[in-house]
Design a protein around this motif. Structure first.
Motif, mmCIF file in Angstrom:
data_model
loop_
_atom_site.group_PDB
_atom_site.id
_atom_site.type_symbol
_atom_site.label_atom_id
_atom_site.label_comp_id
_atom_site.label_asym_id
_atom_site.label_seq_id
_atom_site.Cartn_x
_atom_site.Cartn_y
_atom_site.Cartn_z
ATOM 1 N N PHE A 139 4.496 -13.208 -9.581
ATOM 2 C CA PHE A 139 5.147 -13.181 -8.266
ATOM 3 C C PHE A 139 4.899 -11.821 -7.609
ATOM 4 C CE2 PHE A 139 8.664 -12.546 -5.321
ATOM 5 C CZ PHE A 139 8.661 -13.746 -4.643
ATOM 6 N N GLY A 140 4.451 -11.838 -6.364
ATOM 7 C CA GLY A 140 4.178 -10.594 -5.642
ATOM 8 C C GLY A 140 2.860 -9.947 -6.021
ATOM 9 N N MET A 141 2.046 -10.660 -6.808
ATOM 10 C CA MET A 141 0.762 -10.115 -7.247
ATOM 11 C C MET A 141 -0.176 -9.905 -6.059
ATOM 12 S SD MET A 141 -1.913 -11.853 -9.958
ATOM 13 C CE MET A 141 -2.213 -13.247 -8.873
ATOM 14 N N THR A 142 -0.825 -8.758 -6.008
ATOM 15 C CA THR A 142 -1.779 -8.487 -4.931
ATOM 16 C C THR A 142 -3.147 -9.044 -5.316
ATOM 17 O OG1 THR A 142 -2.284 -6.314 -5.877
ATOM 18 C CG2 THR A 142 -0.569 -6.415 -4.196
ATOM 19 N N VAL A 143 -3.925 -9.434 -4.321
ATOM 20 C CA VAL A 143 -5.268 -9.960 -4.559
ATOM 21 C C VAL A 143 -6.247 -9.218 -3.658
ATOM 22 C CG1 VAL A 143 -4.451 -12.261 -5.205
ATOM 23 C CG2 VAL A 143 -4.967 -11.775 -2.816
ATOM 24 N N PRO A 144 -7.521 -9.183 -4.027
ATOM 25 C CA PRO A 144 -8.525 -8.506 -3.190
ATOM 26 C C PRO A 144 -8.574 -9.108 -1.785
ATOM 27 C CG PRO A 144 -9.414 -8.997 -5.366
ATOM 28 C CD PRO A 144 -8.103 -9.721 -5.273
ATOM 29 N N SER A 145 -8.927 -8.287 -0.820
ATOM 30 C CA SER A 145 -8.998 -8.762 0.566
ATOM 31 C C SER A 145 -10.026 -9.877 0.723
ATOM 32 C CB SER A 145 -9.343 -7.595 1.504
ATOM 33 O OG SER A 145 -10.585 -7.002 1.140
ATOM 34 N N ALA A 146 -11.072 -9.839 -0.111
ATOM 35 C CA ALA A 146 -12.092 -10.895 -0.051
ATOM 36 C C ALA A 146 -11.483 -12.245 -0.405
ATOM 37 C CB ALA A 146 -13.247 -10.572 -0.998
ATOM 38 N N TYR A 147 -10.538 -12.246 -1.343
ATOM 39 C CA TYR A 147 -9.864 -13.489 -1.717
ATOM 40 C C TYR A 147 -9.081 -14.031 -0.531
ATOM 41 C CZ TYR A 147 -10.743 -12.758 -6.757
ATOM 42 O OH TYR A 147 -11.316 -12.606 -7.983
#
Length: 215
Positions: A139-147
């Motif tokens: 929960f609240g995990m960040t992901v790369p902008s490309a994703y």
């Protein structure tokens, strides 16, 4: 539930309905009728989503007296707790992950009681869902902008009425957003798990490796 849409990254509500004893059903028969249905559903969840987070919900709380309802919720708690021990004894450990918890019974396996007609218990159910969702590891995990860009493009495809695309088209769409190579594997499995996409292939890693060789 349709197993095609069961994802690991989520919380499952296992909803069951208490049964009135007004027809003078034998106690053992009534208990077996309720618990066997709940356990069978739990088995299906464990079969499809090993390690699932499950919250028990008892509906129609207004149809029974307080004592009957309490007794039946205790039956269910005892049944699923015993089933959890059965899973632990029969499901082998994974060579890569070690011992895997087959299912996580939230709220200490206690059923949240609700009455959907008048809304009784709904606020408690909502609070419990928020609490347990906030506690999830992802929960609240960040992901790369490309994703995020790839998700935006996939969402646009859905909005345009596209229901299914071939792997090559999908890979090209993701590559245009900066998602390729091993990232494509990670991206696909991640968003398959959260239910945004459904990948119907069988050897994702192998397909990506093969595609890389052909470049």
């Amino acid at each position: 539930a349709n197993s095609l849409f069961m994802a690991r990254r989520g919380i499952y509500l296992l909803v069951w309905r208490p049964i009135s004893d007004s027809l003078h059903t034998e106690k053992d028969t009534l208990q077996d009728q309720i618990c066997s249905s709940v356990v069978a559903t739990l088995d299906q969840i464990v079969l499809k989503v090993l390690g699932a987070q499950v919250l028990l919900v008892a509906t129609h709380m207004d149809c029974l007296g307080p004592k009957e309802l309490e007794q039946q919720t205790l039956w269910v708690k005892d049944a699923v707790s015993k089933r959890l021990k059965h899973y632990a004894a029969t499901i082998p450990s994974s060579p890569s992950l070690g011992v895997v918890t087959p299912v996580h019974l939230l709220n200490d396996a206690e059923s949240i009681q609700v009455n959907t007609i008048h809304g009784f218990g709904i606020p408690e159910l909502r609070r419990s869902l928020i609490k347990h969702a906030n506690a999830l590891a992802w929960f609240g995990m960040t992901v790369p902008s490309a994703y995020s860009k790839a998700v935006e493009q996939i969402t646009k495809q859905v909005a345009d009425g596209v229901k299914m695309i071939k792997w090559k088209e999908y890979a090209a769409l993701c590559k245009a957003c900066g998602v390729e190579g091993s990232d494509l594997n990670t991206f696909t499995l991640l968003y398959h798990d959260v239910g945004l996409i459904k990948y119907f292939g069988h050897d994702l890693a192998g397909m990506i490796a093969e595609a890389e060789k052909k470049k």
